[in-house]
Design an enzyme around this catalytic site. Structure first.
Site, PDB file in Angstrom:
ATOM      1  N   CYS A   1       1.023  -1.237   0.041  1.00 64.17           N
ATOM      2  CA  CYS A   1      -0.034   0.074  -0.045  1.00 64.17           C
ATOM      3  C   CYS A   1       0.821   1.158   0.013  1.00 64.17           C
ATOM      4  CB  CYS A   1      -0.727   0.027   1.213  1.00 64.17           C
ATOM      5  SG  CYS A   1      -2.326  -1.176   1.089  1.00 64.17           S
ATOM      6  N   ASP A   2       0.261   2.339  -0.355  1.00 62.66           N
ATOM      7  CA  ASP A   2       0.986   3.707  -0.296  1.00 62.66           C
ATOM      8  C   ASP A   2       0.218   4.514   0.221  1.00 62.66           C
ATOM      9  OD1 ASP A   2       3.980   3.101  -1.995  1.00 62.66           O
ATOM     10  OD2 ASP A   2       2.156   2.072  -2.987  1.00 62.66           O
TER      11      ASP A   2
END
Length: 446
Positions: free
Chosen positions: A20-21
């Site tokens: 995820c970012d």
């Protein structure tokens, strides 16, 4: 008693990549006097993410609350929340509350072993903090208190083969942001009052945390991870010495995210954040190894108390082929049914022991129509795909114009919709996909 899994085996090469970012921009990095939050939720590629609205509530003393796996003590009052969540669980990958608090979580693996026992998922902690905390700082306190009392653990995917990890969190409101990083029960927090920051599945807090677990350093000493000399560097001390391939990839995404923020420092806008989350070259918009970006969210948190916070969500996979739709909290907000997955009650495989032995179709209406339009266009020709994307972007531009009107206090135009904004935008997108399906994606002018 829950058994521990050696950190060297988690994650293993046999487990698909999980990533995820998260991004946050505060003035002066933001062009306007707003805090911008963004997150891509990268999950198993067939997992459906739904958009859930829950109104504020009052709860009797002694109430219990069932989360994904365990019960916790309920509080007397909970805030209204907007959640983007994998449809099989209770918590959320990302979300916001009526007070303008936004939170996203990420998977992380450290020297501290994960445990197979069921406890609170990081996604449960996201929702619990949003329901209970009127500020980002209080949300940090809520999560660390719950972490100390109930712990974190349990499989984070709907599959007989468990995927277990610890969590990092990005939390913000209209005035400040926090990074909270955990390793089992231990944690460190960083406060951010200006500039931009990002997270990508790795410990990133180094020296001088804003706050930390009272036994964070003594535990590291006891384990032989730190000699007690010099500055205590949390990420260096608690990170795995031999990083798995997926963690090396996270480093590259983290660096790419930093560079994208740096290049636009002082000029970061809603559009900037959307473009960052759509960046495929960096892997921030991902589709790899059975995982992809299954949902995306951007929030605009104005510092003026007279301007509402606006949250834009896709509710569909791959932001580069999705439409961001705005949501505003208000007294008349209700659940939009077309982004809510079906309920299976006691027959849900998450509620049966052993868990996840069967599969159910969790696709909501928007997901189905979006998927159908993309597949129909792909079956025709490239021109059809390009035409669909142009129509999606045209629809999104209309949504963003609506957002700009609301954010501009000098604009005398009445922002029609308000509480119904998200519903109206979902309806328009559904009509677009239905039209595409009816025409079998024949090439037409936009």
């Amino acid at each position: 008693m829950s058994s521990s899994v050696p950190p060297s085996s988690v994650p293993s090469s046999s487990v698909p990549p999980s990533s995820c970012d998260c991004f946050v921009s505060l003035p002066p990095a933001s062009l306007a006097s707003v805090v911008l939050f963004g997150k891509n939720s990268d999950r198993p590629r067939d997992e459906v993410q739904e958009i859930v609205f829950r109104p504020a509530g009052s709860h009797p003393p002694g109430s219990k609350l069932k989360c994904t796996y365990i019960e916790v003590e309920q509080v007397a009052e909970t805030l209204a929340v907007l959640l983007s969540r994998p449809a099989w669980l209770w918590g959320a990958e990302m979300g916001a509350n009526e007070k303008g608090v936004c939170i996203g979580n990420e998977a992380v693996w450290t020297k501290e072993p994960v445990t197979e026992g069921e406890a609170l998922l990081g996604m449960d902690l996201v929702r619990l903090a949003l329901e209970r905390a009127p500020s980002a700082q209080q949300a940090v306190q809520v999560i660390t208190d719950l972490l100390g009392r109930y712990g974190q653990g349990g499989s984070c995917r709907e599959d007989p083969e468990p995927l277990i990890y610890h969590n990092t969190f990005l939390l913000c409101d209209c005035s400040e942001a926090y990074v909270l990083e955990t390793a089992g029960p231990y944690w460190a927090a960083e406060r951010i009052v200006e500039g931009a920051r990002n997270l990508s599945n790795q410990l990133s807090i180094s020296v001088c945390p804003w706050r930390e677990h009272p036994q964070l350093r003594s535990h590291a000493l006891q384990q032989g991870w730190w000699d007690g000399q010099g500055d205590f560097n949390f990420s260096a001390v608690y990170s795995l010495e031999k990083q798995p391939v997926r963690m090396e990839a996270a480093k590259l995404r983290y660096g790419a995210g930093q560079e994208l923020l740096r290049m636009q420092a002082g000029h970061i806008t809603v559009k900037s954040m959307l473009n960052i989350l759509r960046d495929k070259k960096s892997g921030i918009c991902m589709d790899s190894g059975g995982f992809r970006t299954t949902a995306s969210m951007v929030s605009v948190l104005p510092r003026s108390p007279d301007v509402p916070c606006i949250h834009l969500l896709t509710a569909t996979p791959d932001p580069s082929r999705s439409v961001y739709k705005p949501f505003i909290f208000g007294p008349h907000v209700t659940q939009v049914p077309w982004v809510l997955s079906p309920s299976f009650g006691e027959h849900d495989p998450t509620q049966q022991i052993p868990r996840f032995q069967t599969q159910v179709d969790r696709r909501h209406d928007l997901y189905r129509q979006h998927q159908g339009a993309l597949e129909a266009c792909k079956a025709n020709k490239q021109e059809a795909e390009e035409t669909l994307r142009k129509k999606q972007l045209k629809l999104e531009d209309e949504n963003l114009h609506w957002v700009d009107t609301i954010l501009d206090p000098s604009d005398s135009a009445d922002p029609v919709g308000g509480s119904d904004m998200f519903l109206i935008c979902v309806e328009k997108e559904l009509e677009l996909y239905k039209g595409i399906g009816e025409k079998q994606c024949t090439h037409t002018e936009v």
